[in-house]
Write a protein that holds these residues in place. Structure first.
Motif, PDB file in Angstrom:
ATOM      1  N   MET A 185       0.790  -1.233   0.129  1.00 34.95           N
ATOM      2  CA  MET A 185      -0.089  -0.336  -0.080  1.00 34.95           C
ATOM      3  C   MET A 185       1.010   1.269   0.115  1.00 34.95           C
ATOM      4  N   LEU A 186       0.451   2.188  -0.781  1.00 33.20           N
ATOM      5  CA  LEU A 186       1.331   3.314  -0.794  1.00 33.20           C
ATOM      6  C   LEU A 186       0.387   4.506  -0.439  1.00 33.20           C
ATOM      7  N   VAL A 187       0.913   5.405   0.483  1.00 28.37           N
ATOM      8  CA  VAL A 187       0.085   6.488   0.945  1.00 28.37           C
ATOM      9  C   VAL A 187       0.839   7.735   0.649  1.00 28.37           C
ATOM     10  N   GLU A 188      -0.286   8.472   0.100  1.00 23.19           N
ATOM     11  CA  GLU A 188       0.251   9.785  -0.510  1.00 23.19           C
ATOM     12  C   GLU A 188      -0.528  10.997   0.273  1.00 23.19           C
ATOM     13  N   PRO A 189       0.295  11.230   1.443  1.00 19.72           N
ATOM     14  CA  PRO A 189      -0.406  12.447   1.952  1.00 19.72           C
ATOM     15  C   PRO A 189      -0.126  13.921   1.527  1.00 19.72           C
ATOM     16  N   GLY A 190      -1.082  14.729   1.445  1.00 16.19           N
ATOM     17  CA  GLY A 190      -1.035  16.121   1.154  1.00 16.19           C
ATOM     18  C   GLY A 190      -0.272  16.759   2.334  1.00 16.19           C
TER      19      GLY A 190
ATOM     20  N   PRO B  98      -6.223  -4.179   1.414  1.00 22.02           N
ATOM     21  CA  PRO B  98      -5.913  -2.771   1.533  1.00 22.02           C
ATOM     22  C   PRO B  98      -5.609  -2.061   0.221  1.00 22.02           C
ATOM     23  N   PRO B  99      -5.938  -0.856  -0.120  1.00 19.13           N
ATOM     24  CA  PRO B  99      -5.881  -0.104  -1.425  1.00 19.13           C
ATOM     25  C   PRO B  99      -4.395  -0.010  -1.962  1.00 19.13           C
ATOM     26  N   LEU B 100      -4.007  -0.243  -3.128  1.00 19.31           N
ATOM     27  CA  LEU B 100      -2.890   0.038  -3.638  1.00 19.31           C
ATOM     28  C   LEU B 100      -2.369   1.479  -3.424  1.00 19.31           C
ATOM     29  N   ARG B 101      -2.992   2.429  -3.292  1.00 20.43           N
ATOM     30  CA  ARG B 101      -2.834   3.679  -3.150  1.00 20.43           C
ATOM     31  C   ARG B 101      -3.870   4.414  -2.167  1.00 20.43           C
ATOM     32  N   PHE B 102      -3.500   5.061  -1.322  1.00 21.65           N
ATOM     33  CA  PHE B 102      -4.671   5.838  -0.596  1.00 21.65           C
ATOM     34  C   PHE B 102      -4.077   7.502  -0.617  1.00 21.65           C
TER      35      PHE B 102
ATOM     36  N   ASP C 181      -6.588  17.698  -0.215  1.00 16.77           N
ATOM     37  CA  ASP C 181      -5.465  18.356  -1.350  1.00 16.77           C
ATOM     38  C   ASP C 181      -5.051  17.014  -2.012  1.00 16.77           C
ATOM     39  N   ALA C 182      -4.813  15.667  -1.327  1.00 15.55           N
ATOM     40  CA  ALA C 182      -4.353  14.686  -2.095  1.00 15.55           C
ATOM     41  C   ALA C 182      -5.039  14.236  -3.236  1.00 15.55           C
ATOM     42  N   VAL C 183      -6.604  14.045  -2.642  1.00 18.30           N
ATOM     43  CA  VAL C 183      -7.705  13.773  -3.627  1.00 18.30           C
ATOM     44  C   VAL C 183      -7.482  14.633  -5.055  1.00 18.30           C
ATOM     45  N   ALA C 184      -7.495  15.752  -4.644  1.00 19.27           N
ATOM     46  CA  ALA C 184      -7.325  17.088  -5.881  1.00 19.27           C
ATOM     47  C   ALA C 184      -6.237  16.613  -6.655  1.00 19.27           C
ATOM     48  N   THR C 185      -5.099  16.142  -5.964  1.00 22.92           N
ATOM     49  CA  THR C 185      -3.983  16.022  -6.864  1.00 22.92           C
ATOM     50  C   THR C 185      -3.936  14.487  -7.735  1.00 22.92           C
ATOM     51  N   PHE C 186      -4.516  13.776  -7.074  1.00 20.14           N
ATOM     52  CA  PHE C 186      -4.882  12.512  -7.775  1.00 20.14           C
ATOM     53  C   PHE C 186      -5.910  12.761  -9.170  1.00 20.14           C
ATOM     54  N   GLU C 187      -6.915  13.744  -9.016  1.00 19.76           N
ATOM     55  CA  GLU C 187      -7.741  13.939 -10.046  1.00 19.76           C
ATOM     56  C   GLU C 187      -6.754  14.817 -10.964  1.00 19.76           C
ATOM     57  N   ASP C 188      -6.275  15.639 -10.631  1.00 20.44           N
ATOM     58  CA  ASP C 188      -5.581  16.445 -11.784  1.00 20.44           C
ATOM     59  C   ASP C 188      -4.396  15.586 -12.408  1.00 20.44           C
ATOM     60  N   ARG C 189      -3.841  14.728 -11.652  1.00 21.90           N
ATOM     61  CA  ARG C 189      -2.992  13.958 -12.350  1.00 21.90           C
ATOM     62  C   ARG C 189      -3.469  13.123 -13.397  1.00 21.90           C
ATOM     63  N   GLY C 190      -4.625  12.602 -12.847  1.00 18.38           N
ATOM     64  CA  GLY C 190      -5.276  11.607 -13.797  1.00 18.38           C
ATOM     65  C   GLY C 190      -5.726  12.335 -15.154  1.00 18.38           C
ATOM     66  N   ASN C 191      -6.343  13.522 -15.015  1.00 15.74           N
ATOM     67  CA  ASN C 191      -6.818  14.153 -15.958  1.00 15.74           C
ATOM     68  C   ASN C 191      -5.829  14.738 -17.069  1.00 15.74           C
ATOM     69  N   ALA C 192      -4.573  15.160 -16.364  1.00 21.11           N
ATOM     70  CA  ALA C 192      -3.394  15.575 -17.116  1.00 21.11           C
ATOM     71  C   ALA C 192      -2.849  14.709 -17.828  1.00 21.11           C
TER      72      ALA C 192
END
Length: 282
Positions: free
Chosen positions: A179-184, A244-248, A253-264
């Protein structure tokens, strides 16, 4: 004393003496788990966490493979097994790439990438033997998208992300999860003087931006909106899931980064789709 009969989940946490690592250790203990809390100074780790029957503190410098091997051995001798490894220990070399020395860049990668590799390499034989376990690595939104003043940090975190994704494909056959954890931005100690090393300003072209950035970041220390105690409790909950999720994404702010990265990425894939799709041999 060895306890081979315990049904408690056994956690090993690196960098457990302060910041998020301390919060994770306390949350795991509060949930009824056993914790092996590690750090370069185990006495300070023990003092920070306090007395607990299910706590073992062990010296571990993640850049030293021999320390990692000894920590895993101590864990198994005391508790009989290892269920959750949390690769949390870290530091931060901040600055523009041209002003960071080669030694500083290497030191950053040594701690944030090779450190987790050292500890995980030591833990995997035990997890394979058990046919179970979870390797959790604390990454960052800087591991998903580049950030000004974070070239070395992002390089290490991007590496962590790629390694963990590949590791998951290799060890899933043994019942081992990752599991990777990406905190903002969380109110941890990452931006304190104990954790952050700023590049020495040398180049006039960067001087003004450097001054503004350092002032802003020092002012941000202790003002971040994320609650590390809440994050720690969330990680304990996620670790208990059958899958467990592969990424959390940790934080709004982290959710927004995920969305922005995916869209980009989608936008970039589509921008030259015709040219990209015309490169096969005739």
């Amino acid at each position: 004393m060895t306890d081979n009969t315990t049904n408690k989940q056994v956690w090993l946490i690196t960098g457990a003496g302060r910041g998020l690592g301390l919060d994770i250790a306390q949350a795991a203990l509060a949930a009824g788990h056993a914790v092996v809390a590690t750090g370069r100074n185990p006495q300070k780790v023990a003092e920070a966490i306090g007395q607990h029957d299910d706590l073992l503190t062990v010296k571990l410098d993640v850049t030293k493979p021999e320390d990692a091997q000894a920590a895993i051995q101590a864990t198994v001798e005391r508790f009989g097994h290892l269920d959750v490894l949390v690769n949390n220990a870290g530091n931060f070399y901040a600055g523009f790439f041209e002003e960071l020395s080669p030694e500083q860049v290497r030191a950053q990668v040594e701690v944030l990438l090779f450190g987790p590799m050292n500890v995980t390499r030591a833990a995997l034989p035990q997890m394979r033997k058990q046919r179970s376990g979870l390797v959790m690595s604390i990454s960052s939104t800087a591991g998903l998208t580049g950030i000004v003043f974070c070239s070395a940090y992002s390089a290490a975190k991007f590496g962590l992300e790629g390694w963990m994704e590949s590791l998951n494909l290799e060890v899933a056959q043994f019942g081992i999860k990752t599991m990777l954890v990406e905190p903002g931005f969380f109110r941890t100690e990452l931006l304190t003087d104990d954790s952050t090393i700023y590049a020495e300003p040398q180049i006039d072209d960067y001087a003004e931006t450097t001054r503004k950035t350092v002032t802003e970041w020092k002012g941000m220390d202790g003002q971040q909106t994320g609650d590390p105690a809440k994050l720690a409790h969330a990680l304990v909950q996620l670790a208990a899931l059958p899958q467990p999720p592969l990424r959390f994404a940790a934080g709004v702010d982290a959710v927004a980064t995920f969305e922005d990265r995916g869209n980009a990425l989608l936008e970039q894939a589509n921008a030259y789709r015709e040219l990209s799709s015309s490169l096969a041999l005739d």
